[in-house]
Design a protein around this motif. Structure first.
Motif, PDB file in Angstrom:
ATOM      1  N   GLY A  23      -8.692  -0.599 -10.668  1.00  0.00           N
ATOM      2  CA  GLY A  23      -8.667  -1.814 -11.463  1.00  0.00           C
ATOM      3  C   GLY A  23      -8.581  -1.592 -12.950  1.00  0.00           C
ATOM      4  N   ARG A  31      -5.867  -7.842  -7.489  1.00  0.00           N
ATOM      5  CA  ARG A  31      -5.004  -7.349  -6.409  1.00  0.00           C
ATOM      6  C   ARG A  31      -5.034  -5.821  -6.326  1.00  0.00           C
ATOM      7  N   ALA A  32      -5.121  -5.143  -7.478  1.00  0.00           N
ATOM      8  CA  ALA A  32      -5.214  -3.682  -7.468  1.00  0.00           C
ATOM      9  C   ALA A  32      -6.526  -3.220  -6.856  1.00  0.00           C
ATOM     10  N   GLN A  82      -6.656  -1.331  -3.415  1.00  0.00           N
ATOM     11  CA  GLN A  82      -6.771   0.081  -3.773  1.00  0.00           C
ATOM     12  C   GLN A  82      -5.385   0.720  -3.937  1.00  0.00           C
ATOM     13  N   CYS A  83      -4.588   0.076  -4.782  1.00  0.00           N
ATOM     14  CA  CYS A  83      -3.230   0.556  -5.009  1.00  0.00           C
ATOM     15  C   CYS A  83      -2.862   0.348  -6.467  1.00  0.00           C
ATOM     16  N   TYR A  84      -1.749   0.916  -6.874  1.00  0.00           N
ATOM     17  CA  TYR A  84      -1.208   0.646  -8.201  1.00  0.00           C
ATOM     18  C   TYR A  84      -0.486  -0.700  -8.205  1.00  0.00           C
ATOM     19  N   ILE A  85      -0.686  -1.457  -9.258  1.00  0.00           N
ATOM     20  CA  ILE A  85       0.111  -2.643  -9.533  1.00  0.00           C
ATOM     21  C   ILE A  85       0.976  -2.343 -10.754  1.00  0.00           C
ATOM     22  N   VAL A 145      -4.510   7.077  -5.372  1.00  0.00           N
ATOM     23  CA  VAL A 145      -4.618   6.059  -4.329  1.00  0.00           C
ATOM     24  C   VAL A 145      -5.398   6.612  -3.141  1.00  0.00           C
ATOM     25  N   VAL A 177      -1.801  -1.335 -13.490  1.00  0.00           N
ATOM     26  CA  VAL A 177      -3.218  -1.304 -13.146  1.00  0.00           C
ATOM     27  C   VAL A 177      -3.408  -0.240 -12.070  1.00  0.00           C
ATOM     28  N   ASP A 178      -4.411   0.626 -12.244  1.00  0.00           N
ATOM     29  CA  ASP A 178      -4.623   1.685 -11.256  1.00  0.00           C
ATOM     30  C   ASP A 178      -5.459   1.178 -10.089  1.00  0.00           C
ATOM     31  N   PRO A 179      -5.617   1.969  -9.026  1.00  0.00           N
ATOM     32  CA  PRO A 179      -6.306   1.493  -7.824  1.00  0.00           C
ATOM     33  C   PRO A 179      -7.787   1.187  -8.023  1.00  0.00           C
ATOM     34  N   GLN A 211      -5.428  -7.378 -11.797  1.00  0.00           N
ATOM     35  CA  GLN A 211      -6.530  -6.434 -11.612  1.00  0.00           C
ATOM     36  C   GLN A 211      -7.208  -6.641 -10.267  1.00  0.00           C
TER      37      GLN A 211
END
Length: 260
Positions: free
Chosen positions: A220, A187-188, A192-195, A242, A216-218, A185
């Motif tokens: 979080g 890192r997302a 501001q990116c998808y994980i 994103v 996880v969406d951008p 979460q």
């Protein structure tokens, strides 16, 4: 743009590539049948952490593994982030991510940079010298392997280079699964990116693994998570989100790279 991703949250048969290749083939076919456009496998899905026998088990130059994943992708018209596999590169043993597009072409190869001493990787493996960035299904992406997510500066580099989706593949032990969830979460949010993260389940002689594969969406938010049993974990990623979130909080314009 919207894409349906599938994470194959599978158990791995310790030290038996033949069994694992067969199982992956079946899992991938099942994922395609439920609509997956991009399929993600876990770390070392071919051998598990049988590091003592890597010199026997590892695929020379990952040739057979690349052929296997390429044939699957071409036959089923699906892109595959091939987790990671045991590779023999000259005299070196590496933990290597292989990415193939829907036409079966190898589009990326990344050997794990950060070796995890707690599981003796540094005693058996050589760090890669590759960058994690690639483009798949028209999307700027990056791929990381397990311990890599504890190094935010490594992942930030890919975000600065434009990655909108970061794929993470792992054999993350169950006793630290709370770290896995929190780090993904974080890192997302910060990038501001998808994980899109795929972790194995099951156990080997030394470890029990925790699953919890997730998207996880951008912002979080956890879009989906996989629990701790074998399954296909499905989610849609919406790439427009994103750009929308990056326009709201302009961290890439506001960062002071000259200071850090």
């Amino acid at each position: 743009m919207k894409k349906k991703v599938a994470m194959i949250q599978m158990d791995v048969t310790y030290g038996d590539p033949k069994v694992n290749f067969n199982r992956v083939g079946k899992w991938v076919m099942d994922a395609v049948q439920v609509g997956a456009e991009i399929i993600v496998l876990p770390e070392l899905w071919d051998t598990g952490y049988d590091l003592d026998r890597f010199d026997v088990l590892a695929d020379k130059d990952a040739k057979a593994t690349i052929e296997f994943l390429g044939d699957l992708a071409r036959e089923l018209n699906v892109a595959i982030v091939g987790g990671s596999a045991a590779e023999q590169d000259g005299e070196d043993m590496k933990n290597t991510m292989l990415v193939v597009d829907e036409e079966g072409n190898l589009v990326h190869k990344y050997s794990k940079l950060h070796l995890f001493q707690l599981m003796d990787e540094h005693l058996h493996l050589t760090s890669g010298e590759d960058y994690p960035d690639f483009k798949l299904a028209g999307i700027d992406s990056a791929g990381f392997i397990c311990y890599d997510i504890r190094f935010p500066e490594w992942m930030r580099k890919s975000a600065v280079n434009g990655a909108k989706v970061m794929y993470v593949v792992a054999q993350w032990p169950k006793q630290r699964i709370d770290h896995w969830c929190t780090l993904l979460q974080a890192r997302a949010i910060e990038n501001q990116c998808y994980i899109v993260a795929c972790n194995r389940v099951g156990a080997d002689p030394d470890n029990e693994f925790g699953g919890m594969s997730m998207v996880v969406d951008p912002w979080g938010n956890i879009v989906t998570e996989g629990g701790d049993d074998e399954k296909i974990v499905l989610a849609d990623i919406e790439l427009d989100k994103v750009d929308d979130i990056r326009s709201q909080i302009s961290i890439f314009q506001d960062r002071k790279a000259e200071w850090y």
